[in-house]
Write an enzyme that holds these catalytic residues in place. Structure first.
Site, short mmCIF file in Angstrom:
data_model
loop_
_atom_site.label_atom_id
_atom_site.label_comp_id
_atom_site.label_asym_id
_atom_site.label_seq_id
_atom_site.Cartn_x
_atom_site.Cartn_y
_atom_site.Cartn_z
N HIS A 1 0.89 -1.16 0.00
CA HIS A 1 0.00 0.00 0.00
C HIS A 1 0.92 1.21 0.00
CE1 HIS A 1 -2.38 -2.96 2.36
NE2 HIS A 1 -3.46 -2.35 1.91
N ASP B 1 2.22 1.97 3.40
CA ASP B 1 3.20 1.04 4.00
C ASP B 1 4.62 1.50 3.69
OD1 ASP B 1 0.96 -0.63 4.25
OD2 ASP B 1 1.48 -1.72 2.42
N GLU C 1 -9.05 -13.55 -1.57
CA GLU C 1 -8.34 -13.83 -0.31
C GLU C 1 -9.08 -14.93 0.45
OE1 GLU C 1 -6.71 -10.61 1.98
OE2 GLU C 1 -7.31 -11.54 3.86
N ASP D 1 -11.18 -11.41 10.54
CA ASP D 1 -10.11 -11.64 9.58
C ASP D 1 -8.79 -11.81 10.34
OD1 ASP D 1 -9.00 -11.70 7.06
OD2 ASP D 1 -9.03 -9.53 6.75
N ASP E 1 -6.09 -13.34 9.33
CA ASP E 1 -4.92 -13.24 8.44
C ASP E 1 -3.78 -14.15 8.89
OD1 ASP E 1 -6.02 -11.45 6.65
OD2 ASP E 1 -5.12 -9.67 7.58
N ASP F 1 -0.88 -12.25 2.42
CA ASP F 1 -1.55 -11.22 3.24
C ASP F 1 -1.80 -11.87 4.60
OD1 ASP F 1 -2.85 -9.09 4.22
OD2 ASP F 1 -4.45 -9.02 2.73
C1 XUL Z 1 -7.70 -6.39 4.38
C2 XUL Z 1 -6.89 -6.82 3.22
C3 XUL Z 1 -5.99 -5.79 2.64
C4 XUL Z 1 -5.90 -5.87 1.15
C5 XUL Z 1 -5.14 -4.73 0.53
O1 XUL Z 1 -8.53 -7.38 4.86
O2 XUL Z 1 -6.93 -7.96 2.83
O3 XUL Z 1 -4.75 -5.92 3.22
O4 XUL Z 1 -5.27 -7.06 0.76
O5 XUL Z 1 -5.63 -3.50 0.88
CO CO Z 2 -5.89 -8.97 1.32
#
Ligand code: XUL
Ligand code: CO
Length: 440
Positions: free
Chosen positions: A101, A104, A268, A307, A309, A339
């Site tokens: 991003h 970042d 995702e 989420d 992650d 991610d």
């Molecule tokens: C948030 C997410 C983000 C996107 C990019 O859930 O997945 O990190 O991948 O903005």
């Molecule tokens: Co993402």
């Protein structure tokens, strides 16, 4: 130059009998699987935000991981150190791509102009490292959700000044992506949704979101971006309802607003499960509708509703994911972006290396299994056979468009009851998957 990940050696493939935590057990980059090397099939990418930024902060506590990379609070020094640390990490892990991003990479300034200046400085630092290492950019994006100005959204904000600010940020993020030679540009609609319909003009918000997406395409194509735009669906979080809910709703949006020739999807895993779908469902839906693009590789915790992650470790999920990727013929502009972040309790920098090794090995295993599944052919043959009635007789007439409701009614009247149903054999097929998975 001093190392940031001093405990982490160069990670090599040692095979499945290795007990070295700093070695790949299944990811052998140059080995050919499904007609391409594993590194080409998997196209692993490092996420700048989680890897170099996430410090374990959660809703109930502050950070546990020191990601100051030897700096003293000066944000530009930190941004430069992150570049050095990131490239060291990618080289040690053998990761060929990164995703970012705008926020970042460089700290936001007091004005948009100052933010641009910061981004320009870090851009130059990154370009030097890219040239030195051969590491490439998979995709870029803009963070239009963290700053308080985006409290009501960015492209879907009720305030035109916010829309304009987001456009200014996105323009620069596209410039950066093009400068890095990135092959994708992602829109994840972080706050592009609503908390309550009582204060929301849904029609206006969706029209505006499309205006922003259209402007981004027009600008990027003029400055020479030839890659794919992606929308990354997610049903909720941070907003109660996010417009890009899942693959199906996102594809409907792209078609309605005629954005379908420039956009594909970035699927995702954790977002799929939040939407009440399997990861494979989202990939299949994107693929069979011509919108397969890229993947954010992670996994959620099925007992939690948010989420998380996490780094992928569930081989069943990655096998079904790579089955869809192989059926698509592999990635073109997309790849597998981790991610994913280490758990709050995994607070040492070397934990990030362990996490990537497990994530990469889990996808390597997934690729190996998916390739076997296709070579084995039992599943594909079963599915083909299951629909064979559409290849002849009345089925062929339905498929070719020859049949009408009237001719089918005549057929049904003559046929009497249906006596041709066959078993779906779900349990037998699940056994085949286990057989293939565990005979590796
Ligand atoms: C948030 C997410 C983000 C996107 C990019 O859930 O997945 O990190 O991948 O903005
Ligand atoms: Co993402």
């Amino acid at each position: 130059m001093s190392e940031f990940f001093a405990d982490v050696p160069q990670i090599k493939y040692e095979g499945k009998s290795s007990t070295n935590p700093f070695a790949f057990k299944y990811y052998n980059p140059e080995e050919i699987i499904g007609g391409k090397s594993m590194r080409e099939q998997l196209k692993f990418a490092m996420s700048w935000w989680h890897t170099l930024g996430a410090d374990g902060t959660d809703m109930f506590g502050s950070g546990t991981v020191d990601k100051s990379f030897g700096t003293d609070g000066d944000l530009m020094k930190l941004a430069k150190a992150k570049v050095a640390a990131g490239f060291e990490f990618m080289q040690k892990l053998g990761i060929d791509y990164f995703c970012f991003h705008d926020a970042d990479l460089a700290p936001g300034g007091r004005t948009l102009a100052e933010t641009y200046e910061n981004e320009e400085i870090i851009k130059e630092t990154i370009l030097v490292e890219m040239k030195k290492t051969g590491i490439k950019n998979l995709w870029g994006t803009s963070n239009c959700f963290t700053h308080p100005r985006y409290m009501h959204g960015a492209g879907t904000a009720p305030n035109a000044d916010v829309f304009a600010y987001a456009a200014g940020q996105i323009k620069k993020a596209i410039d950066l992506t093009v400068a890095f030679g990135g092959t994708g540009y992602v829109f994840w609609g972080g706050r592009e949704g609503y908390e309550t319909l009582l204060n929301t003009d849904m029609e206006m918000e969706l029209d505006n979101m499309a205006r922003l997406h259209r402007m981004a395409v027009e600008y990027a194509r003029v400055i020479g971006f030839r890659g794919d735009f992606y929308i990354e669906p997610k049903p909720k979080e941070p907003t109660k309802h996010q417009y890009d809910f899942d693959a199906a709703s996102t594809i409907a949006y792209l078609c309605k607003y005629h954005l379908d020739s420039d956009f594909r999807l970035n699927i995702e895993a954790n977002h799929a499960t939040l939407a009440g779908h399997t990861f494979q469902h989202e990939l299949r839906y994107a693929r069979t509708n011509g919108f397969f693009g890229s993947i954010d590789a992670n996994q959620g915790d099925m007992l939690l509703g948010w989420d998380t992650d996490q780094f992928p470790s569930n081989v069943y999920e990655t096998a079904m994911c790579m089955y869809e990727v192989l059926k698509e013929g592999g990635f073109t502009n997309g790849g597998l972006n981790f991610d994913a972040k280490t758990r709050r309790g995994s607070f040492e920098l070397k934990d990030i290396a362990y996490a990537y090794i497990v994530g990469m090995d889990t996808f390597a295993l997934g690729l190996r299994i998916a390739d076997r599944l296709i070579q084995d052919g039992r599943i594909d043959q079963f599915v083909q056979h299951r629909y064979a009635s559409y290849q002849r007789g009345i089925g062929a007439e339905i498929v070719s468009g020859q049949a009408t409701l009237k001719t089918l009614a005549e057929y049904a009247l003559q046929m009497g009851e249906v006596h041709t149903n066959q078993s779906g054999r779900q349990e037998e097929l699940e056994g085949i998957i286990n057989n293939i998975m565990f005979s590796l």
